[in-house]
Design a protein around this motif. Structure first.
Motif, mmCIF file in Angstrom:
data_model
loop_
_atom_site.group_PDB
_atom_site.id
_atom_site.type_symbol
_atom_site.label_atom_id
_atom_site.label_comp_id
_atom_site.label_asym_id
_atom_site.label_seq_id
_atom_site.Cartn_x
_atom_site.Cartn_y
_atom_site.Cartn_z
ATOM 1 N N THR A 57 40.424 41.145 32.114
ATOM 2 C CA THR A 57 41.574 41.988 31.811
ATOM 3 C C THR A 57 42.515 41.306 30.824
ATOM 4 O O THR A 57 43.005 41.929 29.876
ATOM 5 C CB THR A 57 42.332 42.345 33.103
ATOM 6 N N LEU B 146 44.740 52.231 32.165
ATOM 7 C CA LEU B 146 44.073 53.272 31.384
ATOM 8 C C LEU B 146 45.054 54.308 30.846
ATOM 9 O O LEU B 146 44.748 55.022 29.889
ATOM 10 C CB LEU B 146 43.015 53.977 32.233
ATOM 11 N N GLY C 102 47.751 53.661 29.343
ATOM 12 C CA GLY C 102 48.328 53.182 28.087
ATOM 13 C C GLY C 102 49.841 53.124 28.147
ATOM 14 O O GLY C 102 50.433 52.872 29.196
ATOM 15 N N PHE D 68 38.201 49.126 25.340
ATOM 16 C CA PHE D 68 39.260 48.971 26.339
ATOM 17 C C PHE D 68 39.000 49.800 27.599
ATOM 18 O O PHE D 68 39.005 49.269 28.709
ATOM 19 C CB PHE D 68 40.599 49.364 25.720
ATOM 20 N N ARG D 69 38.762 51.080 27.471
ATOM 21 C CA ARG D 69 38.660 51.957 28.642
ATOM 22 C C ARG D 69 37.456 51.606 29.510
ATOM 23 O O ARG D 69 37.582 51.492 30.744
ATOM 24 C CB ARG D 69 38.584 53.421 28.194
ATOM 25 N N ILE D 70 36.309 51.432 28.899
ATOM 26 C CA ILE D 70 35.111 51.108 29.681
ATOM 27 C C ILE D 70 35.277 49.748 30.358
ATOM 28 O O ILE D 70 34.835 49.546 31.499
ATOM 29 C CB ILE D 70 33.863 51.134 28.781
ATOM 30 N N MET E 65 38.061 48.385 31.471
ATOM 31 C CA MET E 65 38.927 48.525 32.635
ATOM 32 C C MET E 65 38.186 49.182 33.801
ATOM 33 O O MET E 65 38.335 48.783 34.960
ATOM 34 C CB MET E 65 40.165 49.349 32.279
ATOM 35 N N ILE E 66 37.379 50.187 33.496
ATOM 36 C CA ILE E 66 36.613 50.869 34.547
ATOM 37 C C ILE E 66 35.593 49.916 35.168
ATOM 38 O O ILE E 66 35.451 49.840 36.401
ATOM 39 C CB ILE E 66 35.924 52.116 33.971
#
Length: 383
Positions: A208, A273, A275, A339-341, A343-344
């Motif tokens: 992260t 996520l 933002g 970024f999004r993937i 975090m998931i």
């Protein structure tokens, strides 16, 4: 004191690297001043922990501290990069001996689970404090007396820790019940769960930090200064969370403490996520600091509780080696994902041990001395 010292040594030197490169006229291999120490430290943790079990935790601890002080002096007196890198590599070995043997001593002096949990919380908090103050302290020392001061500063606390360690009576060696292979040890339920959780914790935390830093600077156009400030509140919250963990585990049990930490980290990752401005990122990172601060000491307590005293050094070395592996794997895995993937995936990784904990019958209450001795590995002795 020893964990504070090991963590401080890594962070203070970071801020001195540009000055070291200028004074020694060596820029090409400068990163190895950090990487060489960290790599050797990670590789040596497991054998160092097993060695501490063989010769006794206090003897290994004293040997590690002595070597750490000596290599700190050599680093400070180094006149070229080759000498500095060699001394840093040996210093990594010394740190790898200190960490598991220190935890083994802590385990031996706190046999009661709730007291052990509180002690491990203080041990973890010492490392978190060093992480917070390391960079600014390194910068101040480098500006005041030069980069050599970041190594000289290691010696007084090392000698103090050494003096205290020499006053600690050596723990009597437990009588073996039967011989136990290392394969039996690493497949014990508590060891499997704590190892998986340790990897997940470092993967999610360091991943992260890596991904958010890149996102803020490359996608949002934030400066390095602002992106660094975003993580300060999260880091500060790790310290009180570490100190609170032992009390929570004693009152509500290991399972609930684990689940609370995992839920907080997953919630923070989900919030990222959404933002928003930099302050919103700092806000959503707060649950990660609290959750990670709860998980880390509980994981260490579980590892030490799931092994017999004769193998606590091995367990401490194994857990910290796996955590180092998680830290190293995160940037490699997450860098190409976006970024999004990222975090998931980090959220999935951090909650996955919860399912393992259910399968491994993680105790809902804090383990007792009797329950610890009933684990498959706990009937064994040193291989």
């Amino acid at each position: 004191m020893s964990f504070f010292l090991i963590t401080l040594n890594a962070s203070t030197v970071t801020t001195a690297l540009p000055v070291i490169g200028r004074d020694l006229n060596a820029h090409a291999g400068l990163a190895w001043v950090l990487t060489g120490y960290s790599l050797v430290f990670a590789l040596a943790l497991l054998p160092a922990g097993a060695w501490a079990d063989r010769i006794g935790a206090r003897r290994a601890f004293v040997a590690g501290l002595t070597l750490f002080a000596a290599t700190s002096a050599v680093c400070a007196l180094a006149t070229d990069l080759t000498i500095l890198l060699a001394a840093r590599a040996v210093q990594g070995v010394a740190a790898a001996v200190i960490l598991p043997s220190g935890l083994s001593m802590l385990n031996a002096t706190h046999p009661e689970p709730s007291e052990r949990g509180k002690a491990i919380g203080r041990w973890s908090a010492a490392g978190a404090i060093a992480l917070v103050i390391g960079s600014p302290l390194g910068g101040a020392i480098t500006s005041a007396i030069g980069w050599q001061g970041t190594f000289w500063i290691n010696i007084p606390p090392t000698l103090l820790a050494l003096a205290v360690a020499l006053g600690v009576p050596a723990a009597p060696r437990p009588q073996p019940v039967r011989r136990t292979s290392y394969r039996e040890l690493v497949t014990a339920p508590a060891v499997v769960l704590s190892s998986a959780t340790g990897f997940a914790l470092n993967f999610a935390t360091y991943g992260t930090i890596f991904v958010v830093t890149l996102f803020l600077q490359q996608d949002r156009g934030q400066s390095a200064w602002v992106s660094g400030l975003v993580f300060i509140p999260m880091t500060l919250l790790i310290i009180p969370a570490n100190l609170l963990t032992g009390r929570l585990a004693a009152r509500f049990g290991i399972r609930r403490t684990f689940l609370l930490g995992q839920f907080l980290m997953a919630a923070g990752l989900a919030g990222l996520l959404l933002g928003g401005p930099a302050w919103a990122f700092a806000l959503w990172l707060l649950p990660l600091g609290i959750g990670g601060g709860l998980i880390a000491p509980t994981t260490t307590s579980l590892m030490l509780s799931g092994l017999p005293p004769t193998h606590s050094g091995f367990g401490a070395g194994l857990l910290n080696a796996i955590r180092q592996l998680g830290s190293a794997a995160a940037p490699v895995v997450l860098a190409p994902l976006g970024f999004r993937i990222s975090m998931i995936l980090s959220a999935i990784v951090i909650v996955a041990p919860a399912l393992l904990g259910r399968k491994q019958c993680l105790p809902s209450s804090s383990p007792t001395a009797d329950s610890t001795t009933r684990t498959p590995a706990a009937t064994g002795s040193q291989s």
